[in-house]
Enzyme design. Structure first.
Site, PDB file in Angstrom:
ATOM      1  N   HIS A  29       0.832  -1.208   0.000  1.00  0.00           N
ATOM      2  CA  HIS A  29       0.000   0.000   0.000  1.00  0.00           C
ATOM      3  C   HIS A  29       0.863   1.253   0.000  1.00  0.00           C
ATOM      4  CE1 HIS A  29      -2.356  -3.304   1.704  1.00  0.00           C
ATOM      5  NE2 HIS A  29      -3.443  -2.667   1.283  1.00  0.00           N
ATOM      6  N   HIS A 260      -3.948   3.253  -3.516  1.00  0.00           N
ATOM      7  CA  HIS A 260      -4.181   2.727  -2.154  1.00  0.00           C
ATOM      8  C   HIS A 260      -3.428   1.428  -1.877  1.00  0.00           C
ATOM      9  CE1 HIS A 260      -6.152   0.924   1.329  1.00  0.00           C
ATOM     10  NE2 HIS A 260      -6.295  -0.152   0.569  1.00  0.00           N
ATOM     11  N   GLU A 410     -18.325  -3.100  24.412  1.00  0.00           N
ATOM     12  CA  GLU A 410     -17.535  -4.321  24.583  1.00  0.00           C
ATOM     13  C   GLU A 410     -16.322  -4.357  23.664  1.00  0.00           C
ATOM     14  OE1 GLU A 410     -20.786  -4.289  23.887  1.00  0.00           O
ATOM     15  OE2 GLU A 410     -21.803  -5.099  25.655  1.00  0.00           O
ATOM     16  N   HIS A 472     -29.661 -14.234  24.952  1.00  0.00           N
ATOM     17  CA  HIS A 472     -28.666 -14.054  26.011  1.00  0.00           C
ATOM     18  C   HIS A 472     -28.005 -15.359  26.451  1.00  0.00           C
ATOM     19  CE1 HIS A 472     -30.172 -10.071  26.023  1.00  0.00           C
ATOM     20  NE2 HIS A 472     -29.553  -9.713  27.138  1.00  0.00           N
TER      21      HIS A 472
END
Ligand SMILES: Cc1ncc(C[n+]2csc(CCOP(=O)(O)OP(=O)(O)O)c2C)c(N)n1
Length: 663
Positions: A29, A260, A410, A472
């Site tokens: 890159h 890129h 999280e 859950h």
């Protein structure tokens, strides 16, 4: 030569090395290093506190290349500054087997690389953890020992990733004033112009998260320097959005996605050399430019010397403690006594407890013994039991606490923990529900690649969650986490195993997940064992009466009690059975062959019991073994009803065993 002329030649050295290395590797890159060369030159030659003679000096500034695909930027800079191992030969071997210049920067492999990056967004969140660790240690040891900044280079992709929002919000909330993020604001990503997919005003976005944010011309060294100076005086974290041209200098591919992620090609490279006024052959840095870089590399030597003198002047106790923590060594005897004290207490008065509660009891002993432990939770503190009584939170004005309220974040929590561990001096643990390990997984994986000691306490580890239902109730999560190499997944069966698993997690040089129950469990380990029975990952909890077993029952966590009950029932039915607790697959599978063999035993039938999917268990019970567990999603009901509904009961185990043995 004018100052600007000098700067341009120094920046062009980065551009040339990036073009040449990508060309030689036939992949890579070039765009980012060419576009960000000006800001990197300003940062590394005028501001960053970094000594190439000792890239791991504890009080150095951290630099995180969050956009890891632009790796040639940091490799070029390390070479130019004079990091000895980063020779021009290594640059020529960019992306080749065993080189110090892998495709994406790898911490622990190349010195001077603060964290492994590549998956976008992670580096930025690591940096937030590093900045938290810096503030915490500064409050513990004082600014004479700990006083450095954390700089990040983030691309458009980093800022589009969701984790960046979590990280930015947390950093703003904690007012991490020594965190400075450069946005390589080139408006281009792989698909083309950013406007195909994004129209966020990043300056306003960061401001909304309580950052100071400015936009500058990323090719104007004085504007960049002025912005850094302002940022260094700020009382908030800082964004410096640098307008840059991707592939700066490449006449036809610059400013477009074509620069890129692919070699520019010989013609374009030749034309770029012309345009940049860089007449030197590939991989050749003219002496005047190299010497400018090398003397810039010497800039921070006096700061390092002064810091070392301050360390030498410390009292022997403070110095030893600081150095111990920075080396990541545990206070072994304090740890051993803490563990032993908990075990003695449990042996004296056995407890029927949820293992999440047992973990809190473990932490009651561990937190005072290990000052490096920094806990946390993603807004489930009361459920995860990760904050013991009296533990103060870290807050914007006061970093001396040892608990982080990460908020419902999280992913950034897991990545920040990696950053804290990478910073050194602290040992992070956190909490969430096991089912949300999916929200942490990319960071856990990077922690595993880097071998970082971070401990993820994950409670509510099965259908034992009960009424909250299938959303859950983790089913595939244990298997999914066990599938990541170099992660230790612990699932203790009672309070004694819980403290033993904590001890093993603390000793590991790898991420650990400790999966804990919501529901109470009997204490199965009643006798006091001084050694850690979980060390080999599995052990015989109950042997078969009179030797030879017909059945070996293997189980983890809450299902070990079911195995124990099934063993009794089987014995009553004339079938001799033994129980093996398996708190950690990874440790078991790494144990020596003869140890594994004796744990596996000789019984003709092996049955595993785990309230989760079977995947992974065949390594223990074989493909002809029987499995009592889950094969689909759970349901919402009181947990005892769910165990019956899904057939995870002692009676079911007996039925399976007798049916199989009858054949
Ligand atoms: C999580 C993640 N998703 C996708 C990718 C693949 N990828 C690498 S770079 C990139 C985006 C490139 O745009 P930008 O971040 O602006 O970098 P630049 O083009 O400026 O070098 C993508 C999608 C990745 N590395 N990480």
């Amino acid at each position: 030569m004018t100052a600007r002329g000098q700067h341009d030649r120094m920046a062009n050295a980065i551009r040339a090395l990036a073009m040449d290395a990508v060309e030689a590797a036939k992949s890579g890159h070039p765009g980012l290093p060419m576009g960000a060369a000006d800001l990197a030159t300003v940062l590394f030659t005028r501001f960053l506190k970094f000594d190439p003679a000792d890239p791991a000096w504890p009080d150095r500034d951290r630099f995180v290349l969050s956009a890891g695909h632009g790796s040639m930027l940091i490799y070029a800079v390390l070479h130019l500054l004079g990091v000895e191992a980063m020779t021009i030969e290594e640059i020529k071997r960019f992306r080749q087997l065993g080189s110090l210049t892998p495709g994406h920067p790898e911490h622990g492999h190349t010195s001077g690389i603060e964290t492994t990056t590549g998956p976008l967004g992670q580096g930025l969140a690591n940096a937030v953890g590093m900045a938290i660790a810096e503030r915490h240690l500064a409050s513990a040891f004082g600014p004479e020992l700990v006083d450095h900044r954390t700089f990040v280079l983030a691309s458009d992709g980093d800022l589009m990733e969701g984790i960046s929002q979590e990280a930015i919000a947390l950093a703003g909330h904690l007012e991490l004033a020594k965190l400075i993020v450069f946005h390589d604001d080139n408006g281009i990503s792989i698909d083309g112009p950013l406007k195909l997919a994004d129209s966020v005003d990043q300056v306003r976005r960061f401001e909304a998260a309580s950052w100071a944010a400015v936009r500058v011309d990323g090719h104007d060294p004085e504007a960049i320097a002025a912005a850094i100076e302002v940022a260094m005086r700020s009382d908030r974290p800082n964004l410096i959005a640098c307008r840059t041209v991707i592939g700066f200098g490449a006449p036809t591919k610059g400013g477009t996605e074509k620069s890129h992620g692919a070699p520019l090609g010989a013609d374009e490279v030749a034309a770029a050399r012309q345009k940049l006024g860089w007449a030197h052959p590939p991989f050749e840095i003219p002496a005047d430019v190299l010497s400018l870089w090398r003397s810039a590399g010497m800039r921070s030597r006096p700061a390092r010397d002064a810091w070392q003198a301050r360390v030498r002047a410390l009292s022997p106790e403070v110095r030893a403690e600081f150095e111990r923590r920075m080396r990541g060594e545990l206070p072994e005897s304090a740890l051993a006594s803490a563990v032993q004290a908990v075990k003695q207490k449990l042996a004296a008065s056995p407890q029927e407890l949820a293992t999440r509660k047992a973990s809190e009891i473990a932490l009651d002993a561990l937190i005072p013994a290990l000052p490096e432990l920094i806990g946390g939770s993603a807004d489930l503190t009361g459920s995860n039991n990760t904050r013991i009584a009296g533990m103060r939170p870290i807050s914007a004005g006061d970093f001396s606490g040892r608990f982080i309220h990460y908020g419902v974040r999280e992913h950034a929590m897991a990545a920040a923990m990696n950053g804290m561990a990478l910073h050194g001096g602290v040992l992070p643990y956190s909490g969430t529900f096991l089912v949300f390990s999916d929200y942490c997984r990319p960071a856990i994986r990077l922690g595993a690649i880097m071998g970082q000691r971070v401990i993820h306490v994950m409670t509510h580890d099965s259908i034992g969650v009960g009424e909250d239902g299938p959303t859950h109730e983790p089913i595939e999560h244990l298997a999914a986490l066990r599938a990541i190499p170099n992660v230790l997944v612990f699932r203790p069966c009672d309070a004694v195993e819980t403290i033993e698993c904590w001890q093993l997690a603390l000793e590991a040089r790898a991420p650990s997940v400790i999966a804990l129950t919501r529901q109470n469990l009997p204490q199965l380990r009643r006798d006091l064992w001084n050694d850690n029975r979980c060390r080999d990952g599995a052990y015989e909890l109950l042997s078969a009466p009179n030797g030879g077993a017909h059945v070996s029952l293997f189980a983890t966590g809450s299902e070990v009690a079911i195995a124990v009950e099934a063993r009794d029932l089987l014995i009553k039915r004339g079938c001799s059975a033994r129980v093996v607790s398996v708190p950690c697959f990874e440790l078991f599978l790494k144990a020596p062959q003869h140890v594994r063999q004796s744990i596996l035993g000789e019984a003709p039938l092996r049955i595993a019991i785990e309230a989760a999917v079977r995947q992974g268990w065949d390594a223990i019970i074989g493909s002809d073994g029987e499995f009592v567990g889950m094969s689909g999603f759970g349901s919402s009901a009181p947990y005892k009803d769910l165990y019956r509904r899904f057939g995870i009961t002692a009676e079911k185990v007996v039925e399976v065993a007798l049916a199989k043995l009858a054949h």
